[in-house]
Design a protein around this motif. Structure first.
Motif, short mmCIF file in Angstrom:
data_model
loop_
_atom_site.label_atom_id
_atom_site.label_comp_id
_atom_site.label_asym_id
_atom_site.label_seq_id
_atom_site.Cartn_x
_atom_site.Cartn_y
_atom_site.Cartn_z
N HIS A 13 8.77 -22.66 4.90
CA HIS A 13 8.90 -21.53 5.81
C HIS A 13 9.17 -22.01 7.24
O HIS A 13 9.93 -21.38 7.98
CB HIS A 13 7.64 -20.67 5.75
N GLU A 14 8.57 -23.14 7.59
CA GLU A 14 8.75 -23.66 8.95
C GLU A 14 10.13 -24.27 9.16
O GLU A 14 10.69 -24.22 10.26
CB GLU A 14 7.67 -24.69 9.25
N SER A 15 10.71 -24.87 8.11
CA SER A 15 11.99 -25.57 8.25
C SER A 15 13.20 -24.65 8.10
O SER A 15 14.34 -25.08 8.31
CB SER A 15 12.08 -26.68 7.20
N GLY A 16 12.97 -23.40 7.70
CA GLY A 16 14.09 -22.48 7.48
C GLY A 16 14.71 -22.62 6.11
O GLY A 16 15.77 -22.04 5.84
N ALA A 17 14.05 -23.36 5.19
CA ALA A 17 14.60 -23.57 3.85
C ALA A 17 14.74 -22.25 3.09
O ALA A 17 15.71 -22.04 2.35
CB ALA A 17 13.72 -24.53 3.06
N VAL A 18 13.77 -21.35 3.28
CA VAL A 18 13.83 -20.05 2.59
C VAL A 18 15.03 -19.26 3.08
O VAL A 18 15.79 -18.67 2.29
CB VAL A 18 12.52 -19.28 2.80
N ASN A 19 15.22 -19.24 4.40
CA ASN A 19 16.36 -18.49 4.95
C ASN A 19 17.69 -19.08 4.49
O ASN A 19 18.64 -18.34 4.22
CB ASN A 19 16.29 -18.47 6.47
N ARG A 20 17.75 -20.40 4.39
CA ARG A 20 18.99 -21.05 3.92
C ARG A 20 19.28 -20.63 2.47
O ARG A 20 20.43 -20.39 2.09
CB ARG A 20 18.89 -22.57 3.99
N ALA A 21 18.22 -20.56 1.67
CA ALA A 21 18.40 -20.17 0.27
C ALA A 21 18.89 -18.73 0.18
O ALA A 21 19.79 -18.40 -0.61
CB ALA A 21 17.09 -20.34 -0.50
N ILE A 22 18.30 -17.85 0.99
CA ILE A 22 18.72 -16.44 0.98
C ILE A 22 20.18 -16.32 1.42
O ILE A 22 20.97 -15.57 0.81
CB ILE A 22 17.79 -15.60 1.87
N ASP A 23 20.54 -17.07 2.47
CA ASP A 23 21.92 -17.03 2.95
C ASP A 23 22.88 -17.51 1.86
O ASP A 23 23.96 -16.92 1.68
CB ASP A 23 22.08 -17.89 4.20
N ARG A 24 22.51 -18.57 1.17
CA ARG A 24 23.37 -19.10 0.10
C ARG A 24 23.56 -18.05 -1.00
O ARG A 24 24.68 -17.81 -1.47
CB ARG A 24 22.73 -20.36 -0.49
N LEU A 25 22.48 -17.41 -1.40
CA LEU A 25 22.56 -16.41 -2.47
C LEU A 25 23.30 -15.15 -2.00
O LEU A 25 23.98 -14.50 -2.79
CB LEU A 25 21.15 -16.05 -2.94
N ARG A 26 23.17 -14.83 -0.71
CA ARG A 26 23.91 -13.68 -0.19
C ARG A 26 25.41 -13.96 -0.23
O ARG A 26 26.21 -13.09 -0.59
CB ARG A 26 23.45 -13.38 1.24
N GLU A 27 25.81 -15.19 0.12
CA GLU A 27 27.22 -15.57 0.06
C GLU A 27 27.77 -15.44 -1.36
O GLU A 27 28.95 -15.12 -1.55
CB GLU A 27 27.40 -17.01 0.55
N GLN A 28 26.91 -15.68 -2.34
CA GLN A 28 27.35 -15.63 -3.73
C GLN A 28 27.23 -14.22 -4.32
O GLN A 28 27.50 -14.03 -5.50
CB GLN A 28 26.54 -16.65 -4.55
N GLY A 29 26.81 -13.27 -3.48
CA GLY A 29 26.82 -11.87 -3.90
C GLY A 29 25.63 -11.43 -4.72
O GLY A 29 25.71 -10.40 -5.42
N HIS A 30 24.51 -12.15 -4.63
CA HIS A 30 23.37 -11.82 -5.47
C HIS A 30 22.21 -11.20 -4.70
O HIS A 30 21.15 -10.95 -5.30
CB HIS A 30 22.89 -13.07 -6.21
N ILE A 31 22.38 -10.96 -3.40
CA ILE A 31 21.32 -10.37 -2.59
C ILE A 31 21.67 -8.91 -2.27
O ILE A 31 22.82 -8.58 -2.00
CB ILE A 31 21.16 -11.16 -1.26
N PHE A 32 20.66 -8.06 -2.32
CA PHE A 32 20.87 -6.67 -1.88
C PHE A 32 19.60 -6.20 -1.16
O PHE A 32 18.52 -6.79 -1.30
CB PHE A 32 21.24 -5.75 -3.05
N GLU A 33 19.75 -5.15 -0.37
CA GLU A 33 18.62 -4.59 0.36
C GLU A 33 18.33 -3.18 -0.13
O GLU A 33 19.25 -2.40 -0.39
CB GLU A 33 18.90 -4.59 1.86
N GLN A 34 17.04 -2.90 -0.26
CA GLN A 34 16.62 -1.59 -0.78
C GLN A 34 15.20 -1.31 -0.31
O GLN A 34 14.34 -2.20 -0.35
CB GLN A 34 16.70 -1.59 -2.31
N ASP A 35 14.97 -0.10 0.16
CA ASP A 35 13.64 0.32 0.62
C ASP A 35 13.09 -0.61 1.70
O ASP A 35 11.88 -0.88 1.75
CB ASP A 35 12.66 0.40 -0.56
N GLY A 36 13.98 -1.13 2.52
CA GLY A 36 13.56 -2.00 3.62
C GLY A 36 13.24 -3.42 3.21
O GLY A 36 12.82 -4.23 4.05
N ALA A 37 13.42 -3.75 1.94
CA ALA A 37 13.13 -5.10 1.44
C ALA A 37 14.41 -5.81 1.05
O ALA A 37 15.46 -5.18 0.84
CB ALA A 37 12.18 -5.03 0.24
#
Length: 558
Positions: free
Chosen positions: A266-290
């Motif tokens: 969480h401190e190194s930004g590894a989680v955010n990098r993973a989310i960004d990678r998955l968003r680029e690949q089209g597997h992330i979506f937002e719903q109900d504020g999450a």
């Protein structure tokens, strides 16, 4: 003649047969066969020979003929080899091969000369493997489930290294989340003389940790606000607990190359990098504020929340960051050992892997281990004197020692529940499996020492003299060791090594009862005695190598 040499000879004969057919005008595609395709196995009935192969049945159809016809041609080539005594064709096309005594016996010298290298292979040459195991939360002593993974994980690492893998042993240090908060509240309560919190941790060790924190902290804890007190007991207490865990594992023969802190994800930004990678690949979506990961695309039973609507990361967020971090560190295969309560966890993890564009079961492999029960007097050992509610690593080691503890945990498949009889492991009899194997090794060493005193040395080697049935049987099982190691690595099952060396010990004890290495009385030393010394020492080497893969000592005297 080693199994590898026989397999290569058989492959050469197959390739020659294919070329001969092509020369006769047959159109045969490249079969792409390798040595492993020769399928050499030990016949269950030794009357059927030393080795059997089913390769004829694999190649008959491409050659446009029947398996027995192929077997007959291969048999003729094998019989022409000086190392082969006879070849028989059985059933639909099995080839049973019996070696000349000299060819079979040559293995004894091969093993002695190879020493610790005998049995190693190249199955995973060039493959980087991250093996994560134990990873117990630093909230208390390691319980028996974690101890089982310590023994199995370390042994599996040794087996994989023996097959050429570049293995990193990794411990995932869970220092982020509610369990750490519960631990801190428990230690603080012990310091303040309060009852253990309802969801807290009990046991004498909590009070011990509280006392040590007070000794270490340079300041007046009593004058601080409660929240500050809790933070002190959290930070220092977790460090003390984790230091103890590492020391206990080291004493159990288990050391790690990497201790990975969950907080760093969480401190190194590894989680955010993973989310960004998955968003680029089209597997992330937002719903109900999450923020969600669409894992149902990859077979999961439901999509997974990564970041909750309140901005807090869900548990799977750490998994995403951690997996990507491992891949970025260059690991080809990532193995994780988990307890039986994590079985439902596999689907979402494999969906995550596929979402990253990797291959489930290859780039990530999850091994599930079952529970361990300690028995004494036929009754379960219910709790630790120190931990209060669980049976720990210390309890096992105090009862039977490191060798017996490790061996007993490794010798059974980790996906089956295990009952360990402490009374049995305390016995110095053949009923105790670790004693049985270690005693066989000590006996080979004793025979070696007595042989030297009697003038029996390695000055001659006449393998054709090893004709006794017990010698043939012992040589046969010694030949199996490289295959057992490769299979243990491929299937992630180090218990196969333990069961194998128990088998070797049995064959050795029977050979010892029938064949003398040391002359009786005034009997002269002959080449048979000298050659048997090679076989004795080869057996000791194989048992020693096998015990080494299990992290168990091979005593020379017992």
């Amino acid at each position: 003649m080693t199994p590898a040499e026989l397999s290569q000879s058989l492959l050469d004969l197959v390739n020659s047969l294919v070329e001969r057919r092509r020369g006769e005008g047959a159109e045969i595609a490249d079969l792409g066969l390798v040595v492993a395709d020769m399928s050499l196995e030990r016949p269950r009935n030794r009357d059927h020979g030393d080795w059997a192969s089913s390769v004829s049945m694999k190649i008959a159809k491409p050659l446009g003929t029947n398996p027995r016809a192929v077997a007959a041609e291969l048999a003729a080539g094998l019989e022409a080899m000086p190392e082969v005594a006879s070849v028989e064709i059985a059933g639909p096309g099995f080839i049973n091969i019996r070696l000349e005594a000299s060819a079979a016996g040559a293995l004894a010298q091969t093993i002695v000369n190879a020493g610790p290298v005998y049995g190693t292979g190249h199955l995973y040459d060039g493959i980087k493997i991250n093996l994560e195991f134990v990873s117990a939360n630093p909230t208390g002593p390691i319980h028996m489930g974690g101890v089982r993974w310590a023994a199995v994980g370390d042994s599996l690492a040794r087996v994989l290294i023996a097959e050429g893998a570049d293995v990193t042993r990794e411990y995932y240090f869970n220092d982020h989340g509610s369990q750490i908060d519960r631990f801190a509240r428990s230690v603080l309560a012990a310091y303040l003389g309060e009852p253990t919190p309802e969801d807290g941790y009990g046991g004498a060790y909590i009070g011990d940790i509280a006392d040590k924190v007070v000794e270490i902290y340079e300041g007046d804890i009593a004058s601080l606000p409660r929240d500050d007190q809790q933070e002190i007991f959290r930070s220092i207490g977790v460090d003390l607990m984790f230091t103890e865990i590492k020391e206990k594992l080291h004493g159990f023969g288990v050391d790690f190359d990497v201790f990975f802190h969950e907080d760093s994800l969480h401190e190194s930004g590894a989680v955010n990098r993973a989310i960004d990678r998955l968003r680029e690949q089209g597997h992330i979506f937002e719903q109900d504020g999450a923020i969600w990961l669409r894992t149902t695309t990859f077979g999961d039973d439901r999509d997974r929340v990564i970041i909750r609507s309140n901005g807090e990361p869900a548990y799977i967020s750490g998994d995403l960051g951690y997996y990507l971090d491992k891949r970025e560190r260059g690991f080809d295969q990532n193995l994780i050992m988990l307890g039986a309560d994590h079985h439902g966890y596999i689907g979402r993890m494999m969906a995550m892997v596929e979402a990253f564009g990797d291959v489930p079961g290859v780039n990530l492999q999850i091994l599930i281990g079952q529970m361990v029960n300690l028995l004494k007097g036929g009754e379960p050992v219910r709790m630790s004197k120190r931990a209060g509610t669980i049976v720990t690593l210390d309890d096992l080691v105090d009862a039977v020692g490191v060798d017996a503890g490790r061996y007993s945990l490794v010798r059974s498949s980790s996906d089956s529940q295990l009952d360990i009889d402490l009374d049995l492991l305390g016995k110095r009899t053949n009923e105790n499996p670790v004693f049985y194997v270690q005693y066989a090794h000590a006996r080979t060493c004793s025979v070696g020492r007595n042989a030297v005193d009697s003038g029996v040395t390695h000055s001659a080697f006449a393998p054709e003299l090893l004709t006794h049935d017990s010698e043939s049987a012992l040589l046969g099982v010694l030949q199996e060791y490289p295959r057992v190691v490769a299979q243990a690595a491929e299937l992630r099952e180090p218990h196969r090594v333990a069961r194998y060396i128990e088998e070797v010990a049995g064959y050795y004890h029977r050979w010892y009862d029938n064949c003398r290495v040391i002359p009786l009385g005034d009997e002269p030393v002959t080449d048979l005695h000298r050659t048997r010394l090679w076989l004795n020492d080869a057996t000791g080497q194989v048992i020693r190598n096998g015990l080494g893969l299990l992290g168990v000592s091979a005593p020379e005297r017992m």
